[in-house]
Motif scaffolding. Structure first.
Motif, PDB file in Angstrom:
ATOM      1  N   SER A  33     -70.129  37.378 -34.925  1.00  0.00           N
ATOM      2  CA  SER A  33     -70.679  35.985 -35.205  1.00  0.00           C
ATOM      3  C   SER A  33     -71.476  35.928 -34.836  1.00  0.00           C
ATOM      4  O   SER A  33     -73.011  36.126 -35.318  1.00  0.00           O
ATOM      5  CB  SER A  33     -70.009  34.692 -35.257  1.00  0.00           C
ATOM      6  N   THR A  34     -72.646  35.896 -33.602  1.00  0.00           N
ATOM      7  CA  THR A  34     -73.582  35.613 -33.104  1.00  0.00           C
ATOM      8  C   THR A  34     -73.933  37.121 -32.578  1.00  0.00           C
ATOM      9  O   THR A  34     -73.057  37.999 -32.603  1.00  0.00           O
ATOM     10  CB  THR A  34     -73.575  35.120 -31.774  1.00  0.00           C
ATOM     11  N   TYR A  56     -77.213  37.831 -38.232  1.00  0.00           N
ATOM     12  CA  TYR A  56     -76.155  37.089 -37.953  1.00  0.00           C
ATOM     13  C   TYR A  56     -74.529  37.823 -38.438  1.00  0.00           C
ATOM     14  O   TYR A  56     -74.742  38.712 -39.711  1.00  0.00           O
ATOM     15  CB  TYR A  56     -76.124  35.253 -38.334  1.00  0.00           C
TER      16      TYR A  56
END
Ligand SMILES: *Cc1c(COP(=O)(O)O)cnc(C)c1O
Length: 391
Positions: A33-34, A56
Motif C-alpha cells: 500500500s505504502t 502508492y
C-alpha cells in the motif's frame, strides 16, 4: 539492524536486501500500500498522474506495471491500465470519455452488462445511448448524432457470434470524430491486431484468456494514444481501481502459455462446432470460422484464429425443457458463465429477452466455451447428452 529494537519492531524493520545476482524467469511479486520516498522532496515531486514512478500501491507496483506492459505489447498498443474486472475496464472507458449530454453507441449484440450499464447507470448522469446493427455499417452511420463521442465495437458479438466488418465500422467512427473502443476479449490480441484496424482503444476481460485459470477477475484497457491514456488514467485513479499483486502474478504466470492455450481452445472448438452442425435437432452453429455463420467472410479477412466459443441454435421443434435436459445431462461441461478456463462450460440463453429487431435468430440457444479437455471425451459427452435429451 540494531539489536536495541524490540523483536516485534525488527519483524518490520528487518535487514532485507533485494537479491543480488539472482536471476530467474518469473518476475518478482511486489506488494505495497505504502511506497516509501527517499526524502520529502522526492515525495513532493512525484505524482501518480504521470506514471513516471511509484507513489502508492493503488496506483501501481513493479508487478502491475510489468503486467500492463505485457498486455499492451500483446495487443500492439503502447499504454495499459488494469481494472479489477472486465466490466470495470468498460466502466473506466465510459467514464473517461463521456459526460452529461454525450451520446454513446453500442452494437445490439454487445456484452450484456455493458448495455445494462448504459441503460441503468450512465443514463442517470445524462449520458444517452443508442444501439446499432454491427452487420450493417449503414446502421451505425444512421445512429450517429452530433453528440456521439464513443462507439463500442465487439467482434464477434456476445452469444450470437456475428463477426462484423470491423474495418468498415472503425472508418465510420473515425470520420465522425468519435472514439472507437473495441471489446477485444474474444480476440485477446491473438486472433487479429486491433490497432492495425484503427481502433483507438482495445479493452479485454483479462478474466478470460490472459488468465486462463478461471480464478482471476481482471480487465485491461490498452491504447496507443497518449492523450486518451491520460484521460483513462485520471478516471482510473479517481475511481480507485487497483488490482491485487497476487492476481497480477497469476496473469503474468499464465501469459507465456496464452498462445498455445488459445490455439488448443480454437482447434477443439472448431472440431465440436463442425460435429454439432451435423446433428439432428440443430438448426445452426454460430461460430465465425464456420462457413455460413454470420460474418464468416469478415472473420476470414480479419482473423488468423478463432478462440474457443460457439453457440448452437436448436430447431424450433426442440422445446426448452429438452434443451435444459441436454445441458443438465452433460458431465464434462460445467453450467456457468465466463470462458477461457481449462474446463468446458455451457449456458442456455433466452434470445427473445436479449435481442430485438427482425433479423434476430429465434429458437433456443446454448453457448459453449470449450476448455482444454481431450476432444474425444467432449464429443462422447455431447453425443450421450444429445441422445438422452433429444432422442
Ligand atoms: C466476460 C466479458 C466481459 C466482462 O469481464 P468480467 O471480468 O467478467 O467483468 C466483458 N466483455 C466480454 C465480451 C466478456 O466476455
Amino acid at each position: 539492524m540494531t539489536t536495541s529494537l524490540d523483536p516485534i519492531t525488527r519483524q518490520i524493520h528487518h535487514p532485507y536486501e533485494p537479491p543480488n545476482g539472482f536471476s530467474a524467469f518469473p518476475p518478482a511479486v511486489h506488494k505495497a500500500s505504502t511506497v516509501m520516498f527517499a526524502d520529502v522532496a522526492a515525495l513532493r515531486q512525484r505524482s501518480w498522474k504521470s506514471r513516471a514512478g511509484y507513489t502508492y500501491g493503488l496506483h501501481g507496483t513493479p508487478t502491475t506495471f510489468t503486467l500492463e506492459q505485457r498486455l499492451a505489447d500483446l495487443e500492439g498498443g503502447a499504454h495499459c491500465v488494469l481494472a479489477p474486472s472486465g466490466l470495470a475496464a468498460i466502466t473506466n472507458v465510459n467514464l473517461a470519455l463521456l459526460r452529461a449530454g454525450d451520446h454513446l453507441l453500442l452494437p445490439h449484440n454487445v456484452y450484456g452488462p455493458s448495455r445494462e450499464q448504459a441503460a441503468s447507470l450512465l443514463s442517470r448522469w445524462g449520458i444517452t445511448h443508442g444501439l446499432y446493427d454491427p452487420m450493417e455499417p449503414a446502421s451505425l452511420q444512421a445512429a450517429l448524432t452530433p453528440a456521439t463521442r464513443l462507439v463500442w465495437l465487439e467482434a464477434p458479438g456476445s452469444v450470437t457470434m456475428e463477426f462484423p466488418d470491423l474495418a468498415a465500422l472503425v472508418e465510420i467512427v473515425r470520420r465522425h470524430g468519435a472514439v472507437a473502443a473495441l471489446d477485444n476479449t474474444w480476440g485477446a490480441g491473438l486472433a487479429f491486431r486491433p490497432f492495425d484496424l484503427g481502433v483507438d482503444i482495445s479493452m479485454q476481460a483479462v478474466t478470460k484468456y490472459p488468465s486462463g485459470g478461471a480464478d482471476v477477475l481482471m480487465g485491461s484497457v490498452v491504447t496507443r494514444d497518449e492523450d486518451l491514456f491520460h484521460r483513462l488514467l485520471h478516471v482510473h485513479g479517481m475511481l480507485g481501481m487497483g488490482v491485487a499483486a497476487n492476481d497480477a502474478e497469476l496473469v503474468l504466470r499464465a501469459l507465456p502459455t496464452i498462445g498455445v492455450r488459445y490455439a488448443a481452445h480454437d482447434l477443439t472448438a472448431r472440431a465440436l462446432a463442425g460435429w454439432f452442425a451435423e446433428q439432428r435437432g440443430v438448426r445452426q452453429v454460430l461460430h465465425p470460422a464456420l462457413p455460413g455463420s454470420p460474418g464468416h467472410a469478415h472473420w476470414a479477412r480479419h482473423c488468423r484464429a478463432a478462440a474457443g466459443l460457439f453457440s448452437v441454435l436448436f430447431e424450433e421443434s426442440v422445446a426448452q425443457p429438452q434443451v435444459d435436459a441436454f445441458v443438465n445431462a452433460m458431465r464434462l461441461f460445467g453450467i456457468g458463465y465466463s470462458w477461457g478456463g481449462p474446463m468446458s462450460l455451457a449456458v442456455p440463453y433466452d434470445l427473445d429477452a436479449m435481442r430485438s429487431g427482425a433479423a434476430r435468430p429465434t429458437g433456443h440457444l446454448v453457448r459453449f466455451s470449450i476448455g482444454l479437455e481431450a476432444v474425444e471425451d467432449l464429443r462422447a459427452d455431447l453425443q450421450a447428452a444429445m441422445t438422452q435429451a433429444l432422442g
